[in-house]
Each structure stands twice: as C-alpha cells, then as structure tokens.
Motif scaffolding. Sequence first.
Motif, PDB file in Angstrom:
ATOM      1  N   UNK A  44       0.835  -1.191   0.000  1.00  0.00           N
ATOM      2  CA  UNK A  44       0.000   0.000   0.000  1.00  0.00           C
ATOM      3  C   UNK A  44       0.881   1.257   0.000  1.00  0.00           C
ATOM      4  N   UNK A  45       0.483   2.244  -0.803  1.00  0.00           N
ATOM      5  CA  UNK A  45       1.247   3.481  -0.946  1.00  0.00           C
ATOM      6  C   UNK A  45       0.298   4.678  -0.811  1.00  0.00           C
ATOM      7  N   UNK A  46       0.821   5.787  -0.274  1.00  0.00           N
ATOM      8  CA  UNK A  46       0.027   7.008  -0.150  1.00  0.00           C
ATOM      9  C   UNK A  46      -0.151   7.618  -1.537  1.00  0.00           C
ATOM     10  N   UNK A  47      -1.400   7.630  -2.030  1.00  0.00           N
ATOM     11  CA  UNK A  47      -1.646   7.967  -3.437  1.00  0.00           C
ATOM     12  C   UNK A  47      -1.180   9.376  -3.801  1.00  0.00           C
ATOM     13  N   UNK A  48      -1.506  10.340  -2.966  1.00  0.00           N
ATOM     14  CA  UNK A  48      -1.168  11.725  -3.278  1.00  0.00           C
ATOM     15  C   UNK A  48       0.347  11.934  -3.311  1.00  0.00           C
ATOM     16  N   UNK A  49       1.046  11.349  -2.360  1.00  0.00           N
ATOM     17  CA  UNK A  49       2.503  11.488  -2.312  1.00  0.00           C
ATOM     18  C   UNK A  49       3.162  10.811  -3.506  1.00  0.00           C
ATOM     19  N   UNK A  50       2.638   9.669  -3.917  1.00  0.00           N
ATOM     20  CA  UNK A  50       3.204   8.945  -5.058  1.00  0.00           C
ATOM     21  C   UNK A  50       3.074   9.773  -6.337  1.00  0.00           C
ATOM     22  N   UNK A  51       1.897  10.365  -6.545  1.00  0.00           N
ATOM     23  CA  UNK A  51       1.698  11.187  -7.746  1.00  0.00           C
ATOM     24  C   UNK A  51       2.608  12.413  -7.710  1.00  0.00           C
ATOM     25  N   UNK A  52       2.712  13.036  -6.527  1.00  0.00           N
ATOM     26  CA  UNK A  52       3.601  14.193  -6.418  1.00  0.00           C
ATOM     27  C   UNK A  52       5.040  13.842  -6.745  1.00  0.00           C
ATOM     28  N   UNK A  53       5.508  12.712  -6.217  1.00  0.00           N
ATOM     29  CA  UNK A  53       6.882  12.281  -6.486  1.00  0.00           C
ATOM     30  C   UNK A  53       7.048  11.867  -7.941  1.00  0.00           C
ATOM     31  N   UNK A  73     -10.806  11.682  -5.456  1.00  0.00           N
ATOM     32  CA  UNK A  73     -11.133  10.697  -6.474  1.00  0.00           C
ATOM     33  C   UNK A  73     -10.934  11.239  -7.883  1.00  0.00           C
ATOM     34  N   UNK A  74     -11.070  12.578  -8.075  1.00  0.00           N
ATOM     35  CA  UNK A  74     -10.962  13.147  -9.419  1.00  0.00           C
ATOM     36  C   UNK A  74      -9.561  13.669  -9.712  1.00  0.00           C
ATOM     37  N   UNK A  75      -8.634  13.559  -8.778  1.00  0.00           N
ATOM     38  CA  UNK A  75      -7.315  14.127  -8.991  1.00  0.00           C
ATOM     39  C   UNK A  75      -6.244  13.049  -8.874  1.00  0.00           C
ATOM     40  N   UNK A  76      -5.480  13.000  -7.787  1.00  0.00           N
ATOM     41  CA  UNK A  76      -4.408  12.013  -7.683  1.00  0.00           C
ATOM     42  C   UNK A  76      -4.945  10.588  -7.793  1.00  0.00           C
ATOM     43  N   UNK A  77      -5.977  10.266  -7.012  1.00  0.00           N
ATOM     44  CA  UNK A  77      -6.536   8.907  -7.068  1.00  0.00           C
ATOM     45  C   UNK A  77      -7.131   8.629  -8.441  1.00  0.00           C
TER      46      UNK A  77
END
Length: 402
Positions: A44-53, A73-77
């Motif tokens: 499991x990974x933190x979705x927002x942090x993964x997209x930012x990185x 739900x409409x952005x990083x996820x």
Amino acid sequence: MTDITRREVEQAMAEFDRLGRDRFLQRYGFRRAVRYLLSHDGKLYDSKAIVGAAHGFLPGQQPLTWKQLSGGAKHAAGLLRRLDFSVERGGGSRPHEDLIDRIANLRVNRASGQPALYQPIALLWAFGRARRGEARLLSWSETEDAIKALLERHGMRGERPRPDYPIAALHHAGLWELHSHTGSVPTAKGDSKLRRWFVEQHPSGGLPELVYNLVRHSAETRLTVIDVLLGTFFQDLEYGPLLTDVGLYDANVADDGLDTGEQQDEWKEQANLAAQYERWCRIVDNRENENRGRRVPRTAFNPIRSSSAHRAVLHRSQGRCENPDCTGQPTDVTDAGQPILEVDHVMDLALGGRDHPSQMVALCPNCHAAKTRGRKREQLRATLLDVAMERHTALRTDEETE
C-alpha cells in the motif's frame, strides 16, 4: 499531471520501497493518506505522495508539493485509476465504515427492476476465500471457472454465466485488483469486447489487500458486509444455498481469533462496548425482520443471525458470567485465550424463545448446568431473563444517547 505515465508512478513506488514510508513522505513533504491508498503487488502506498513524487521523474520537471494537487477521487486517485492502478478507499481510521459504504452503494444492473446479482455473488465468493485464508490473488482461469459455476447455480435473477461482467465492475469500483495485463481494463459494458479483453489478457486478480484482511480477521466486518449484501441485493430471495456454497453460512462465521489482549482492548470503554454491541444487534434484527410476515418457523436456523447474537452476548458479558449469583467461574481460558463461557437461550427456541441477545446470556459451565438441571432452575431462568433484557436495554440505550 496528465503527462505522468505508469513508468513514473512505478519509479516513485520503487523509491517509496527503498526509503520506507516515513522517510519518503518526509522527503516530499506529504502527510499519510487519509482516504486513498494505492495498492500494488500486495503493498500500500500514499496515493497523493506517489503522484507528487512521480511528477519529478518526468524529464525537466520537479516533484509536486501537497499544495499543488488534490488527493481526491478526481485528482491524484483518479489519475492512478486511469493508469490502471488499484486505489483503495479508506486509508485513514475508518476502513470498516468505508468498505461498508462502498458495498452498499455498488452500481449494478437493474434493467429487470431488481438488482442483478453478478457483483454480490462474486464478492461473497471472494469473502469466503478470505475467511478461510486462501490465496488472495488467482489466475483468471481459476476465477472464471469458480464464478461461472456460482452464477449457473445461484443466478436467481437470470444472470448469465459471465464472470467478466462482475470482475470488471468491481475493479472500477475499487473492490477488485487486476494484475499481469497491459492497457486499461474495459468497463463492464458491451459484450464481445469485454469477453475478448479477458481472454487475451488473462489477468490475475482478487480482493484488495486491505479488504481481504478486514474480512479475514474481523468478524464484525465479515458479518456486516454479508448483512449489507443480503439486505441490499437479496430481498425476498433464498440466499442460504449460496452462502453455504461459498463457506459463509455456518455456526462459526463470527469467529475472528482475537487473542486475550485484543479482546480486553475492545472492552476498555463503555461507549465502545455499547457501539460494538449495537452493531452486532443490528445484524440480528435485520436477519430476524426479513422473515416478518413470511410463513417460516420461528426456530428456522440462520447462521448469520445466530452467530451475530452469540457474538453480541459474549461481547456484552466482557468475559464474565452474567448470572448475578455466580459463585465463581473458572479462571482457566480456552486454547484461543477466551474466557470459558457458554451462550445460552434463556427461553428455548422450540418453546417460543428468540434467537436474540435480549433473551440470551453468557454463563460459566457451573451456572449453565444449574440453569439446565438444577432444582431451582425455573427461578434462575426468570432471573436470567431479567438480566438479559436489562443489560441488552442498557447498552442499546447508551448507544442511542451517544
């Protein structure tokens, strides 16, 4: 964010694995995920942090900060799902409630006026596997064979034996992972295109890890999700054979293997005790009310109701005999570390008693024998019936005032 591809996300996940969660979040300035977690290969990974990185792995770009994107739900996820990653809702402190909410709001075909059972049947099959601790992920051929057979036997609203429909729908609802494929998973619409995709891709898949573990280890979650599925999709249907077939319809369905320390933690606060007790009782009430007005015997055995009632009484007892005149229960415990208590119907079901916590008590072996064979058993029975009702009413009243 539209320039981010699976490649950059996988690079960010690799860095997450290398640094560990805390160091990764600290490096990119993100907090732990509250609602959405990226699930990949059992991790499991933190979705927002993964997209930012991931944005920082694009040529000539820098990582995005937490202020520059939303994790919703409409952005990083949403981006991660469009890239065909599995995103689980409920990464914060309410995974049980989030799972129940998702199941209660499943979008299913209602062309006949009644909800189709494709997705509920597939979920119940997977929940049964989780309860038994069987492999979380299976090949497509194994999944297809199992769900096809269930749809043929238990499709009570004309469901065709097409496992690709429910699996695609559950995947897009965040309740099913699919691996070992290329491209996006098609939606559960159309016919030949969807069938062809599964034949060509042959993906492996199963419940997300968080969902699997909740159903596997939490009796409360297990019984609640079953109850929600039955109440939402199986109104006026005979679901017993289906639940028996998938291994979710026996007297031990409420077992979750809590050790003594975990059980004591559950009992620490009266407010928590009342809330837990209320949830168990609500399942009992739901299964009891479904037969209201129908010609079924009062004593008809329903493992979901009976298991929930049994668990509610043990929870209410807090590990102590509920006979107010008990002279002392055994200090020993069972192999599972549980108090030696027996849940008893104060009034026999065959004589008009209810399979309900308000007429059930937890007794030590000595008090159970006295209630069953003692010379003063009728007097004791009357006392225990009063105790059961008083404790039941007190806890449900506590919950209503919270």
